[in-house]
Design an enzyme around this catalytic site. Structure first.
Site, PDB file in Angstrom:
ATOM      1  CG  HIS A   1      -1.847   0.910   1.148  1.00 16.17           C
ATOM      2  ND1 HIS A   1      -3.158   0.831   1.841  1.00 16.17           N
ATOM      3  CD2 HIS A   1      -2.030   2.071   0.748  1.00 16.17           C
ATOM      4  CE1 HIS A   1      -4.013   1.717   1.670  1.00 16.17           C
ATOM      5  NE2 HIS A   1      -3.367   2.573   0.867  1.00 16.17           N
TER       6      HIS A   1
ATOM      7  CG  ASN B   1      -9.826   8.164   5.366  1.00 16.09           C
ATOM      8  OD1 ASN B   1     -10.524   7.327   6.399  1.00 16.09           O
ATOM      9  ND2 ASN B   1     -10.693   8.516   4.306  1.00 16.09           N
TER      10      ASN B   1
ATOM     11  NE  ARG C   1       0.004  11.591  -2.720  1.00 14.62           N
ATOM     12  CZ  ARG C   1      -1.214  10.913  -2.134  1.00 14.62           C
ATOM     13  NH1 ARG C   1      -1.946  10.116  -2.849  1.00 14.62           N
ATOM     14  NH2 ARG C   1      -1.412  11.066  -0.819  1.00 14.62           N
TER      15      ARG C   1
ATOM     16  CG  ASP D   1      -2.532   4.669   3.633  1.00 18.39           C
ATOM     17  OD1 ASP D   1      -2.335   5.021   2.336  1.00 18.39           O
ATOM     18  OD2 ASP D   1      -3.488   4.972   4.327  1.00 18.39           O
TER      19      ASP D   1
ATOM     20  CG  HIS E   1      -6.360   1.835   5.542  1.00 16.46           C
ATOM     21  ND1 HIS E   1      -7.565   1.655   5.505  1.00 16.46           N
ATOM     22  CD2 HIS E   1      -6.017   2.570   4.354  1.00 16.46           C
ATOM     23  CE1 HIS E   1      -7.761   2.207   4.416  1.00 16.46           C
ATOM     24  NE2 HIS E   1      -7.122   2.663   3.824  1.00 16.46           N
TER      25      HIS E   1
END
Ligand SMILES: [Zn+2]
Length: 425
Positions: A56, A276, A60, A303, A230
């Protein structure tokens, strides 16, 4: 191709030994090895892990090259001990076609620092309305096997069911960002005592747990593979425990930050702690750590979510959620789990490699095995300085914290990407 002789390194669960790396593979393992012309790396007191694998990562690129590129993220990964990362699909354009996943895959090959395995979007534009061309992405040069709308939940149960059915044909997996959107509208942090005190809208644990409960039932019904991104709550752990006991084909990951940091960090109003799913409570952390040791949670995944300064250094309410993770994950794992190297290798390399189908990764050093490995100094302690990170972004939640462990060297197919703790290129 240079040969490398790593002297006196401790493999997982073994006594110190020498490793000879030649022609991309571990050529020999044993005490007192010699090799003419090999570069010698003294690894006394160091540990050799199979190269870490991240399920994960947000790289970008394309679209937000100011926050990270495939190359800068790959360098951050190598410095963190990774030899493979799975790149999430929420780029701009979204990785929902064979063209975009092939672009990311090619950029990864050009950077040559880790294997970059693109993840494909489940739905077109992550909009949650119609399925993306999963088959075309699977058949592309990128050979996509994991699909995710991460950042968004595939909230529509019919779409989720169809996605699970579709990937079953090639043993693909749907990685779900479990968040019932109707329960998290306007949410700023974990819903609990701290959010009440701060007057911020809460993100309730049940918004995650409800989706996981639904999805394990769908995965069970279809007989397909589900991966839960997550996981952040004690209740989610219980849902997963029950599903696994029934034999549902579900795997799950937890992030380093959800293993270490609580929602009390929000009291600082420093948006670096906005993420998040949100940081949860100490009780959640205890449940997540236990689940990781037990195997109810299979994987630590970073993440890694780089954000440009203007998206992060602003008021809490306007800041984007997400934190850097690649360069600190091993240190956080070591801090949280202690020197349980077999558990760390399992959760950060062997199992994620298996879930992603990355053959050649997640293998402990043995003769003939591809030399994808990382060498760690467990005795080192380091202060995290954001300015020293290789990521293009600076949003680490561990700034100026002292954490254990340091990556000394990382090898990708026998070539060092990191030596003496520094990136080779
Ligand atoms: Zn997510």
């Amino acid at each position: 191709m240079t040969a490398y002789l790593i002297r006196n390194v401790s493999p997982v669960g073994g006594e110190p030994t020498d490793l000879l790396i030649r022609d991309g593979v571990v050529a020999e393992v044993g005490a007192g090895l010699t090799a003419d012309g090999a570069t010698v790396v003294d690894a006394t007191g160091l540990v050799a892990l199979p190269g870490l694998v991240d399920l994960h990562t947000h790289l970008r690129e394309p679209g937000r090259e100011d926050a990270e590129t495939v190359e800068s993220g790959s360098r951050a990964a190598a410095l963190g001990g990774y030899t493979a990362v799975c790149a999430m699909a929420n780029t701009s354009p979204v990785a929902d076609t064979a063209g975009v996943v092939e672009q990311v895959w090619r950029l990864g090959r050009e950077a040559g620092l880790v294997d970059v395995q693109p993840i494909g979007a489940v739905t077109v534009g992550l909009a949650g309305e119609r399925l993306a061309e999963l088959g075309a992405m699977a058949d592309s040069a990128a050979r996509v096997r994991i699909f995710s709308d991460d950042g968004h939940c595939v909230a529509d149960p019919r779409l989720m069911r169809r996605a699970l059915e579709y990937v079953k044909a090639f043993d693909g997996v749907i990685a779900q960002h479990a968040e019932e959107p109707r329960l998290t509208e306007g949410a700023q942090m974990h819903e609990g005592e701290v959010s009440t005190r701060l007057g911020l809208t809460g993100w309730p644990a049940v918004a995650e747990e409800a989706i996981i409960a639904r999805d394990v039932l769908l995965a069970e019904h279809v007989g397909s593979r589900l991966h839960v991104c997550h996981v952040s709550t004690a209740g989610s752990v219980e849902v997963l425990r029950q599903a696994k006991a029934r034999g549902v084909r579900v795997t799950a990951e937890v992030t380093p930050h959800h293993l270490l940091l609580t929602d009390q960090r929000a009291e600082s109003y420093d948006p670096v702690f906005k993420v998040n799913p949100p940081l949860r409570t100490a009780a959640d952390i205890a449940a997540l750590r236990a689940a990781l040791a037990e195997g109810v949670i299979d994987v630590i995944a970073t993440d890694h979510a780089p954000h440009a300064v203007e998206d992060k250094e602003c008021e809490w309410a306007y800041a984007r959620p997400g934190m850097l993770g690649l360069e600190t994950a091993l240190s956080v794992a070591l801090d949280v789990l202690g020197p349980r190297w077999d558990l760390i290798a399992e959760r950060m390399s062997r199992v994620p490699a298996r879930i992603a189908g990355l053959t050649g990764h997640g293998l402990d050093p043995a003769p003939g095995v591809p030399a994808n490995l990382t060498v760690v100094d467990p005795a080192a302690r380091r202060v995290i300085e954001p300015a020293e990170l290789a990521s293009r972004s600076r949003n680490t939640p561990y700034a100026r914290m002292t954490l254990p462990g340091r990556i000394v060297a990382t090898f990708l197919r026998g070539e060092p990407t990191v030596l003496d703790g520094k990136a080779v290129k």
